[in-house]
Structure formats: C-alpha cells, structure tokens
Motif scaffolding. Structure first.
Motif, short mmCIF file in Angstrom:
data_model
loop_
_atom_site.label_atom_id
_atom_site.label_comp_id
_atom_site.label_asym_id
_atom_site.label_seq_id
_atom_site.Cartn_x
_atom_site.Cartn_y
_atom_site.Cartn_z
N LEU A 287 7.90 1.84 0.18
CA LEU A 287 6.97 2.80 -0.41
C LEU A 287 7.24 2.98 -1.90
O LEU A 287 6.31 3.04 -2.71
CB LEU A 287 7.08 4.14 0.32
CG LEU A 287 6.18 5.26 -0.19
CD1 LEU A 287 4.71 4.85 -0.14
CD2 LEU A 287 6.41 6.54 0.62
N GLU A 288 8.50 3.07 -2.26
CA GLU A 288 8.86 3.21 -3.67
C GLU A 288 8.38 2.00 -4.47
O GLU A 288 7.83 2.14 -5.57
CB GLU A 288 10.36 3.37 -3.81
CG GLU A 288 10.83 3.59 -5.24
CD GLU A 288 12.33 3.80 -5.32
OE1 GLU A 288 12.77 4.65 -6.12
OE2 GLU A 288 13.08 3.11 -4.60
N SER A 289 8.55 0.82 -3.92
CA SER A 289 8.13 -0.40 -4.61
C SER A 289 6.61 -0.44 -4.77
O SER A 289 6.09 -0.71 -5.86
CB SER A 289 8.61 -1.62 -3.83
OG SER A 289 8.12 -2.81 -4.40
N LEU A 290 5.88 -0.14 -3.70
CA LEU A 290 4.42 -0.20 -3.75
C LEU A 290 3.85 0.80 -4.75
O LEU A 290 2.98 0.47 -5.57
CB LEU A 290 3.84 0.07 -2.35
CG LEU A 290 2.32 0.12 -2.25
CD1 LEU A 290 1.69 -1.19 -2.67
CD2 LEU A 290 1.90 0.49 -0.82
N THR A 291 4.34 2.03 -4.73
CA THR A 291 3.76 3.06 -5.59
C THR A 291 4.24 2.98 -7.02
O THR A 291 3.55 3.45 -7.94
CB THR A 291 4.07 4.47 -5.03
OG1 THR A 291 5.49 4.63 -4.91
CG2 THR A 291 3.42 4.66 -3.68
N LEU B 220 0.92 9.15 -0.26
CA LEU B 220 0.59 9.73 1.04
C LEU B 220 -0.58 9.02 1.70
O LEU B 220 -0.61 8.87 2.92
CB LEU B 220 0.26 11.22 0.87
CG LEU B 220 1.41 12.12 0.41
CD1 LEU B 220 0.87 13.50 0.04
CD2 LEU B 220 2.47 12.24 1.48
N ASP B 221 -1.52 8.57 0.89
CA ASP B 221 -2.75 7.97 1.41
C ASP B 221 -3.01 6.64 0.72
O ASP B 221 -3.64 6.60 -0.32
CB ASP B 221 -3.91 8.94 1.16
CG ASP B 221 -5.21 8.49 1.76
OD1 ASP B 221 -5.20 7.63 2.64
OD2 ASP B 221 -6.27 9.02 1.34
N ASP B 222 -2.53 5.55 1.29
CA ASP B 222 -1.83 5.46 2.55
C ASP B 222 -0.59 4.59 2.40
O ASP B 222 -0.25 3.81 3.27
CB ASP B 222 -2.78 4.91 3.63
CG ASP B 222 -2.16 4.88 5.02
OD1 ASP B 222 -1.30 5.72 5.30
OD2 ASP B 222 -2.54 4.01 5.81
N GLY B 223 0.09 4.74 1.24
CA GLY B 223 1.30 3.95 1.05
C GLY B 223 2.33 4.20 2.12
O GLY B 223 3.02 3.27 2.57
N ALA B 224 2.45 5.45 2.56
CA ALA B 224 3.42 5.78 3.60
C ALA B 224 3.11 5.03 4.89
O ALA B 224 4.01 4.47 5.54
CB ALA B 224 3.44 7.28 3.85
N GLY B 225 1.83 5.01 5.28
CA GLY B 225 1.45 4.29 6.49
C GLY B 225 1.73 2.80 6.40
O GLY B 225 2.18 2.17 7.37
N VAL B 226 1.48 2.23 5.23
CA VAL B 226 1.79 0.82 5.00
C VAL B 226 3.29 0.57 5.16
O VAL B 226 3.72 -0.31 5.91
CB VAL B 226 1.32 0.41 3.59
CG1 VAL B 226 1.92 -0.93 3.18
CG2 VAL B 226 -0.20 0.36 3.52
N ALA B 227 4.09 1.37 4.47
CA ALA B 227 5.53 1.14 4.44
C ALA B 227 6.18 1.37 5.80
O ALA B 227 7.02 0.58 6.25
CB ALA B 227 6.18 2.05 3.40
N LEU B 228 5.81 2.43 6.48
CA LEU B 228 6.51 2.76 7.72
C LEU B 228 6.15 1.79 8.85
O LEU B 228 6.99 1.50 9.71
CB LEU B 228 6.27 4.21 8.11
CG LEU B 228 4.91 4.66 8.61
CD1 LEU B 228 4.79 4.54 10.13
CD2 LEU B 228 4.64 6.11 8.18
N THR B 229 4.92 1.28 8.88
CA THR B 229 4.58 0.32 9.93
C THR B 229 5.19 -1.05 9.64
O THR B 229 5.62 -1.76 10.57
CB THR B 229 3.06 0.21 10.12
OG1 THR B 229 2.42 -0.06 8.86
CG2 THR B 229 2.50 1.49 10.71
#
Length: 464
Positions: free
Chosen positions: A48-52, A289-298
């Motif tokens: 998530l840190e990398s993506l955002t 939150l929308d939707d980097g978290a969903g990407v990272a956690l899955t």
C-alpha cells in the motif's frame, strides 16, 4: 420426547463428522499458520505504501493509471504468482483540470467544490447564477418544469453515518442523476452537498451520468460546511448566487487493464476463488482507502497462502480497472469470462476502506452452509462475527457477476463508520490507514480464500 432426544443425540456426532470431513486437521493447522503469518507480516502495508507513494492517484486513463498497471504486474511477478496477465477494458476517458467556486451574494466568500466525474466544463470565466435549494432529489424531481431557468439547482441531502455505510445508496442517487433532473427543469448547473459524513471542508467527488435527449449541465459537489453556509443564508432570507468554474474534458474512449494473478490449484486448477479490489482511484487524494487498501491486502493474503501451502483450487486476485467511472473493468472481466463463470467457487472484493473486518456473510446454496460455518469458526479469533442472513452482496465490482449468474458471493464486512469522512476526497491518503487493522483484514481474506479453495464441498451459489 425420549425418542426425539435419542434422535438428536444420534445426529450430534454425525453433524460433527460432516463438519470435520470438509477440512483435514492438516488444513486447519495451515489456516492457523496463515492467520499468524498475516498478522505478523508487513507485506500489505509495504504494498500500500508503495502504490500510494510511488504511483499516487490513479484516475482511469491517466499516466498514473498506466504506471499502476505496470506496478501491479511487476509486484505480482516478484511475489511469485504462478500466472500474471492483463486484460483490456475500455471506458469513457474524462479529465479534471481546474475547479473553483465563489459565493457572490450576499457577500463574496470562497466555495469549496469539486467537479463530479463525467461533468462537462463551464466557460473559462465560469458561470454565475442564483441558487435554488432542495432538501432531496425527489423534491427537485417534483419541481415544475421551467422553474429553474437560468438558475443553479442545489440538493442539500444529508448522508447518515452507520457502520455498514447504509446511508450511501440513498445519498448517491443525487450524485448519479441530479444533473439530469435539474436540466429537465431548466437549470444551467447542478450543485449538491457532498456524499459524505464529514464535517471537514473537503468536497467529495464521484461519478455522475447524463441522459440522451437531456441537456448536459456542469455538475459539482460542495464541501458540507459550505452547504451548511448556503443553507443558513437562504433560510435567513438572502438571495444567494454563486460562481462555478469547472475546467474538464471528455477525451473519448480510453483503455486500461485488469491486472490478474493466480496461484494455481493442485487438484482442481480450473476452479478458483476470486478476491481483489480496484486499481484505479480518483485524482484528488492518493487512493489509499479507496481502493489501495483492497488491492494491497488481497495481494498479500494470496501471497501468504502460497507461503504456507498450495491450495486445492486456484486463487485468483483480480485488480479491476476503471471502477470509479462505472465498473468498466468488472464489466469487461465478467463478459470475457462469461462462459466459465461456473468455475468461480467463491468471490469477495475488498472496497470499503481499511478499518477492521467485523462480520462475515455468504450468499450460497444450502448445501454450502457447513463450509461457511467452518470458515466463520476460523475467523472468530479475529473478532469477526458470522452474519447468518446468507444475503451477501459483495463489493461493487462483483455486481456484473451477480447479474450474470448465481455465483457464491461473500462479504467480509468492514467497519465503515468513518469511511465516508474521507471517501473520494483529497484526504484519502496513507496516513488514514492503521497498519494493524490492515493486517487483520489481510488475515481475514487469507483465511477465507484458503478455506474456500480447500473445502471438500465445492461452494455453489444460492438457487435463483
């Protein structure tokens, strides 16, 4: 009564045997191992840190959207997924360039606003007109034809706060079709209170629509404190006029890509559990939150499963394209795989922020419920309660799947009490994510996906 008790006692060990047969002791031990691994790992946070940070906001069709696709592909490959590929999705390509607003009368004041997705622009100097307020979209719909000539329609509907975000649907009606209804009454622009539970002075964007045969007018949302200000002025008897300046552009059809990765199953590789989120985001924040978290956690959940043991059925992570502009990646994915949707044995999407998962719900056939209860039992140590309604809707990108078939759908309900404080704003940034809560989400998806992939009974959807 004695005979009934004897029958019940005879059934108890049988029920236990049926439950035990779904998963071997080794598989249950692997579930516990993947839970511990996910709760101890920083992988989901690192992704998530990398993506955002390294990509940032990812409006469909933008340069950052292209970077996000390449980022996801490289991450999947580095994480060691068995298969990684891209599938194209087309969508209406729209851009926001500049936007501003001002209350002109009764006194000059800044107006915090944002263009809604798909909105046409104003003239370069903007447009200025009196404001007519409506409490609800239905009140606007009921207004007489021609009553808003040369005026700006303003819908001031307040969204309620709730753990499951149940106020979003009623509020978003005004965002989806408000400009259409305002134009029918002769308005030259449409303005609405943000679809938001926040008291902060951020405007919340979101997609909107036009309709053939109805004039297109500029379409904007204003920050909730600014909506309150206009309401106070109007209620005090003042004539309120505002200037709206939106510089946007319709770029025609754009193309992005669903990024897909798979851990191939050992026994039934053609069957798969589908988990994921959407890779795109709005351009105002960084889409944490929308939707980097969903990407990272899955992505992390599937990786942790692979680190423990190869599942019987495949686990497929789908990062959908262009969700924010109308579920275009999801529509493309389920259309392309329409003849093989029966291969999906379970589907769940994470697209509701990064607060804790508090509930687990299914939408499955009756003979699949023993598997669901067994999964719920392993989720319980994560403080996740079993929701027995068996009426899960899943995330937005699963809507085309639900419309096409009665696939087994699951919801890992996240606490959305504060989600709409940040939703679709400049405030959707990494600092709003709690790393420990992200780990709990990751563990929940890892447990769910591993068990759905390994169950002796193949999960099936509810009968139509």
């Amino acid at each position: 009564m004695k005979k009934l008790l004897t029958t019940i006692c005879a059934l108890v060990p049988l029920i236990g045997t049926v439950k035990a047969q779904e998963f071997t002791p080794t598989q249950i031990q692997q579930v516990k191992q993947v839970t511990e691994l996910a709760l101890d790992s920083d992988l989901s946070w690192q992704l998530l840190e990398s993506l955002t940070s390294e990509v940032g906001p990812r409006l469909p069709g933008s340069e950052n959207d292209k970077k996000a696709v390449e980022w996801a592909k490289q991450q999947f490959e580095q994480l060691g997924f068995d298969k990684v590929w891209l599938e194209p999705a087309t969508f209406p390509n729209w851009r926001r360039y500049r936007e501003s607003g001002t209350i002109i009368t009764p006194s000059k004041q800044p107006l915090h606003l944002t263009a809604l997705g798909n909105s046409i622009g104003t003239p370069k100097e903007g447009l200025t007109a009196p404001v007519v307020m409506f409490e609800t979209l239905d009140e606007l719909i009921a207004a007489p034809k021609g009553s808003l000539e040369n005026k700006i329609a303003f819908v001031n509907y307040r969204m309620n706060r709730h753990i499951d975000g149940n106020g979003y649907g009623p509020a978003v009606r005004a965002r989806n079709t408000g400009a259409i209804e305002a134009a029918k009454k002769g308005a030259i622009a449409y303005m609405m209170r943000s679809v938001s539970t926040s008291h902060h002075r951020f405007a919340h964007t979101g997609n909107s629509r036009y309709k053939d045969g109805v004039s297109k007018i500029p379409n904007t949302a204003i920050a909730n404190p600014d909506a309150d200000q206009i309401e106070r002025l109007l209620n005090a008897g003042h004539a309120v006029s505002v200037n709206i300046n939106l510089q946007t552009e319709d770029l025609g059809e754009g193309t992005s890509y669903n990024v897909i990765a798979e851990i191939t199953g050992s026994d039934a590789p053609q069957q798969y559990v589908l988990i994921g989120g959407h890779l795109d985001s709005w351009d105002l924040g960084t889409g944490a939150l929308d939707d980097g978290a969903g990407v990272a956690l899955t992505m992390a959940a599937a990786t942790h499963i692979k680190q423990i043991a190869r599942p019987k059925r495949s686990i497929r992570v789908v990062l959908f394209a262009a969700e924010e502009l109308g579920l275009w990646g999801a529509k493309a994915y389920f259309k392309q795989h329409a003849d093989k949707l029966d291969n999906i044995v379970a589907a769940a999407e994470s697209d509701f922020g990064a607060d804790v998962v508090y509930g687990f719900e299914s939408s499955v056939s009756a003979n699949s419920l023993p598997v669901v209860r067994a999964i719920a039992e392993q989720l319980a140590p994560l403080d996740i309660k079993y929701v027995r309604a068996n009426n899960a809707h899943g995330g937005p990108d699963l809507i085309p799947l639900r419309q096409a078939t009665n696939a087994p759908i699951f919801a890992l309900h996240q606490d959305g009490t504060d989600y709409f404080d940040y939703h679709h704003t400049a405030d959707d940034t990494l600092d709003k994510v709690d790393p420990d809560k992200l780990k709990q989400n990751t563990a929940a998806y890892a447990v769910f996906a591993m068990m759905a992939a390994n169950a002796k009974t193949t999960l099936t959807g509810k009968n139509p």
